[in-house]
Design a protein around this motif. Sequence first.
Motif: not given
Length: 85
Positions: A1, A44, A47, A50, A64, A67
């Motif tokens: 991600l 970068h 993950t 998160l 979401t 986050n």
Amino acid sequence: LHLNMSGFGRGHAWVNGHSLGRYWLLPRATGPEAGARPTQALYHLPTAWLEPPPSGVESRTAATDANVLTLLESHGAHAVDQASL
């Protein structure tokens, strides 16, 4: 991600309290690409940083909201608030 920071000026990016790093533009005075270009465009985003969605939640928005992206822009740059990822 990855997080694309190419449209931002100068500052520091954080996700959920983790530092993604500093970002800024370098001036280019001449040539076909005159103007400013980012020192790095893609950052970068591990993950593991998160937050997972709460169990039983299937809404993308609810997943979401846990986050938070925080951009600290330098003096004279665009004002940016926190945003949910």
